[in-house]
Design a protein around this motif. Structure first.
Motif, PDB file in Angstrom:
ATOM      1  N   LEU A 267       9.119   8.910  -7.618  1.00 32.60           N
ATOM      2  CA  LEU A 267       8.976   7.464  -7.696  1.00 32.60           C
ATOM      3  C   LEU A 267       9.885   6.804  -6.672  1.00 32.60           C
ATOM      4  CD1 LEU A 267       9.336   7.356 -11.563  1.00 32.60           C
ATOM      5  CD2 LEU A 267       7.182   6.998 -10.334  1.00 32.60           C
ATOM      6  N   ALA A 268       9.454   5.648  -6.178  1.00 33.91           N
ATOM      7  CA  ALA A 268      10.271   4.895  -5.228  1.00 33.91           C
ATOM      8  C   ALA A 268       9.981   3.418  -5.386  1.00 33.91           C
ATOM      9  CB  ALA A 268       9.981   5.331  -3.790  1.00 33.91           C
ATOM     10  N   ALA A 269      11.011   2.607  -5.256  1.00 28.57           N
ATOM     11  CA  ALA A 269      10.825   1.160  -5.253  1.00 28.57           C
ATOM     12  C   ALA A 269      10.269   0.729  -3.904  1.00 28.57           C
ATOM     13  CB  ALA A 269      12.146   0.462  -5.538  1.00 28.57           C
ATOM     14  N   PRO A 274       8.923  -6.200  -4.934  1.00 25.60           N
ATOM     15  CA  PRO A 274      10.033  -5.827  -5.813  1.00 25.60           C
ATOM     16  C   PRO A 274       9.643  -5.453  -7.235  1.00 25.60           C
ATOM     17  CG  PRO A 274      10.596  -7.752  -4.491  1.00 25.60           C
ATOM     18  CD  PRO A 274       9.139  -7.496  -4.277  1.00 25.60           C
ATOM     19  N   GLY A 275       8.531  -5.970  -7.740  1.00 29.79           N
ATOM     20  CA  GLY A 275       8.143  -5.668  -9.112  1.00 29.79           C
ATOM     21  C   GLY A 275       7.355  -4.390  -9.275  1.00 29.79           C
ATOM     22  N   THR A 276       7.167  -3.633  -8.189  1.00 31.13           N
ATOM     23  CA  THR A 276       6.311  -2.452  -8.268  1.00 31.13           C
ATOM     24  C   THR A 276       7.057  -1.177  -7.913  1.00 31.13           C
ATOM     25  OG1 THR A 276       5.540  -2.537  -5.970  1.00 31.13           O
ATOM     26  CG2 THR A 276       4.359  -3.893  -7.572  1.00 31.13           C
ATOM     27  N   LEU A 277       6.458  -0.066  -8.309  1.00 26.35           N
ATOM     28  CA  LEU A 277       6.933   1.264  -7.944  1.00 26.35           C
ATOM     29  C   LEU A 277       5.827   1.993  -7.201  1.00 26.35           C
ATOM     30  CD1 LEU A 277       8.604   2.379 -11.302  1.00 26.35           C
ATOM     31  CD2 LEU A 277       9.791   1.786  -9.180  1.00 26.35           C
ATOM     32  N   LEU A 278       6.197   2.841  -6.272  1.00 27.82           N
ATOM     33  CA  LEU A 278       5.267   3.757  -5.639  1.00 27.82           C
ATOM     34  C   LEU A 278       5.482   5.136  -6.244  1.00 27.82           C
ATOM     35  CD1 LEU A 278       5.678   2.582  -1.946  1.00 27.82           C
ATOM     36  CD2 LEU A 278       3.661   2.239  -3.396  1.00 27.82           C
ATOM     37  N   SER A 280       4.350   9.338  -5.987  1.00 27.29           N
ATOM     38  CA  SER A 280       3.645  10.456  -5.361  1.00 27.29           C
ATOM     39  C   SER A 280       3.055  11.336  -6.457  1.00 27.29           C
ATOM     40  CB  SER A 280       4.586  11.251  -4.454  1.00 27.29           C
ATOM     41  OG  SER A 280       5.783  11.588  -5.135  1.00 27.29           O
ATOM     42  N   THR A 281       2.031  12.097  -6.104  1.00 25.39           N
ATOM     43  CA  THR A 281       1.291  12.860  -7.107  1.00 25.39           C
ATOM     44  C   THR A 281       0.971  14.265  -6.614  1.00 25.39           C
ATOM     45  OG1 THR A 281      -0.924  12.251  -6.310  1.00 25.39           O
ATOM     46  CG2 THR A 281       0.162  10.706  -7.822  1.00 25.39           C
ATOM     47  N   GLU A 282       0.703  15.161  -7.568  1.00 28.08           N
ATOM     48  CA  GLU A 282       0.287  16.513  -7.203  1.00 28.08           C
ATOM     49  C   GLU A 282      -1.073  16.507  -6.524  1.00 28.08           C
ATOM     50  OE1 GLU A 282       0.511  19.296 -10.366  1.00 28.08           O
ATOM     51  OE2 GLU A 282       2.613  18.871 -10.807  1.00 28.08           O
ATOM     52  N   GLY A 283      -1.917  15.550  -6.882  1.00 27.48           N
ATOM     53  CA  GLY A 283      -3.239  15.462  -6.274  1.00 27.48           C
ATOM     54  C   GLY A 283      -3.221  14.940  -4.853  1.00 27.48           C
ATOM     55  N   GLY A 284      -2.107  14.328  -4.438  1.00 28.97           N
ATOM     56  CA  GLY A 284      -1.971  13.882  -3.055  1.00 28.97           C
ATOM     57  C   GLY A 284      -2.005  12.389  -2.855  1.00 28.97           C
ATOM     58  N   SER A 285      -2.577  11.633  -3.781  1.00 27.64           N
ATOM     59  CA  SER A 285      -2.629  10.187  -3.608  1.00 27.64           C
ATOM     60  C   SER A 285      -1.262   9.563  -3.860  1.00 27.64           C
ATOM     61  CB  SER A 285      -3.668   9.575  -4.551  1.00 27.64           C
ATOM     62  OG  SER A 285      -3.321   9.839  -5.897  1.00 27.64           O
ATOM     63  N   ILE A 286      -1.061   8.381  -3.298  1.00 25.52           N
ATOM     64  CA  ILE A 286       0.124   7.578  -3.577  1.00 25.52           C
ATOM     65  C   ILE A 286      -0.330   6.397  -4.422  1.00 25.52           C
ATOM     66  CG2 ILE A 286       2.042   6.280  -2.622  1.00 25.52           C
ATOM     67  CD1 ILE A 286       2.052   9.284  -1.951  1.00 25.52           C
ATOM     68  N   LEU A 287       0.305   6.222  -5.569  1.00 24.82           N
ATOM     69  CA  LEU A 287      -0.070   5.163  -6.490  1.00 24.82           C
ATOM     70  C   LEU A 287       0.918   4.011  -6.409  1.00 24.82           C
ATOM     71  CD1 LEU A 287      -0.869   7.338  -9.657  1.00 24.82           C
ATOM     72  CD2 LEU A 287      -2.420   6.699  -7.781  1.00 24.82           C
ATOM     73  N   ARG A 288       0.406   2.806  -6.602  1.00 27.02           N
ATOM     74  CA  ARG A 288       1.277   1.643  -6.762  1.00 27.02           C
ATOM     75  C   ARG A 288       1.217   1.230  -8.229  1.00 27.02           C
ATOM     76  NH1 ARG A 288       3.505  -1.577  -3.287  1.00 27.02           N
ATOM     77  NH2 ARG A 288       2.155  -0.903  -1.589  1.00 27.02           N
ATOM     78  N   ILE A 289       2.379   1.197  -8.862  1.00 22.99           N
ATOM     79  CA  ILE A 289       2.445   0.948 -10.295  1.00 22.99           C
ATOM     80  C   ILE A 289       3.246  -0.321 -10.560  1.00 22.99           C
ATOM     81  CG2 ILE A 289       3.222   1.858 -12.521  1.00 22.99           C
ATOM     82  CD1 ILE A 289       2.948   4.665 -11.278  1.00 22.99           C
TER      83      ILE A 289
END
Length: 293
Positions: A267-269, A274-278, A280-289
């Motif tokens: 996880l990374a800010a 500022p209100g979200t996290l990025l 990383s995943t085993e599947g390869g995609s990068i998610l914005r949460i």
């Protein structure tokens, strides 16, 4: 997720996990604020494009460690790939106080004690890495403290680098199979899966021997393999093998899953949002949460 010396999953098991369909986000635990999730960078080739860790630099570029490709990749704000750097089994990339990017390498059992840290200029068109320190066993997570020192989670516990880039032999946290680390103020928070699966703990930077457990993460009553973590909005957020994003109150140790999705690795800010996290995943995609309130 990593294959640790103390807790090592067979490669075929990791392949099955990485190739499995994403778990619906609605699987957040009852009573937990529901996080929102979107895809920031789509997945590429399953397993091969496993995204192990990530960070955002001062210019807003996203850096992604592609473990099995043995590459560090840079993406601009539009999601375009702008640089690819060969790195042996890369782990956490972290921006240093000197403006350089520090990258963990050797994050795999086959690397033995050939792990270490390299650094590069993130603003260069074609960054050229140089080795800062070597001889570590499966370094994985990393974070800079307020003292400007780099703290590293390795298979043998947590160590730190002095300002001159050498290891500090007088400082260590005894945490077998340490995985992720996040420094907040004068305290280091870390995840590990050696003594117990799913352990989140902390230690004062001034007294690493005063190492105490914050929480033991479980899922359905079973220990949950915990990967990296980040400090965000006054709470710790941890990523797990089962695809849960878990929010932890460091004062009470109370833990609550705010999202259930595909297996998360780090996880990374995002300073631009500022209100979200990025993630990383085993599947390869990068998610914005976006964690719920």
């Amino acid at each position: 997720m990593k294959f640790r010396t103390a807790v090592r999953l067979p490669l075929f098991a990791a392949v099955l996990v990485a190739a499995a369909p994403a778990v619906p986000a609605a699987q957040a635990a009852p009573g937990c604020p529901q996080a929102r999730v979107e895809v920031a960078v789509p997945a590429g080739v399953p397993v091969l494009d496993w995204s192990e860790n990530l960070t955002v630099d001062a210019a807003g570029n996203l850096w992604v460690a592609r473990l099995w490709r043995q590459q560090l990749q840079r993406y601009d704000a539009t999601g375009a790939l702008t640089a690819t750097i060969s790195v042996e089994y890369p782990g956490a990339p972290r921006l240093g106080p000197d403006g350089l990017l520090y990258v963990v390498f050797g994050d795999a059992p086959t690397a033995g004690d050939r792990g270490g840290v390299l650094r590069l200029d993130p603003a260069a068109a074609d960054p050229v890495p140089e080795v800062v320190v070597a001889g570590l066993t499966m370094p994985n997570g990393a974070d800079f403290g307020p003292d400007g020192r780099l703290y590293l989670a390795t298979a043998n516990g947590v160590v730190r680098l002095r300002a001159d880039g050498t290891l500090d032999p007088e400082w260590a946290i005894d945490a077998p199979a340490a995985n992720g680390i996040a420094v907040d103020g004068d305290t280091a928070y870390l995840t590990s899966n050696g003594d117990a699966l799913g352990r989140v703990s902390r230690a004062p930077l001034a007294d690493p021997a005063a190492h105490t457990v914050v929480a033991e993460l479980t899922n359905g009553g079973l220990p949950d393999f915990v990967d990296d973590l980040v400090w965000h909005g006054g709470a710790l957020y941890a990523a797990t093998l089962t695809g849960r994003l878990v929010r932890i109150d460091p004062a009470s140790g109370a833990a609550c899953a705010v999202l259930g999705t595909q297996p998360l690795t780090a996880l990374a800010a995002d300073p631009a949002r500022p209100g979200t996290l990025l993630a990383s995943t085993e599947g390869g995609s990068i998610l914005r949460i976006t964690p719920g309130e």
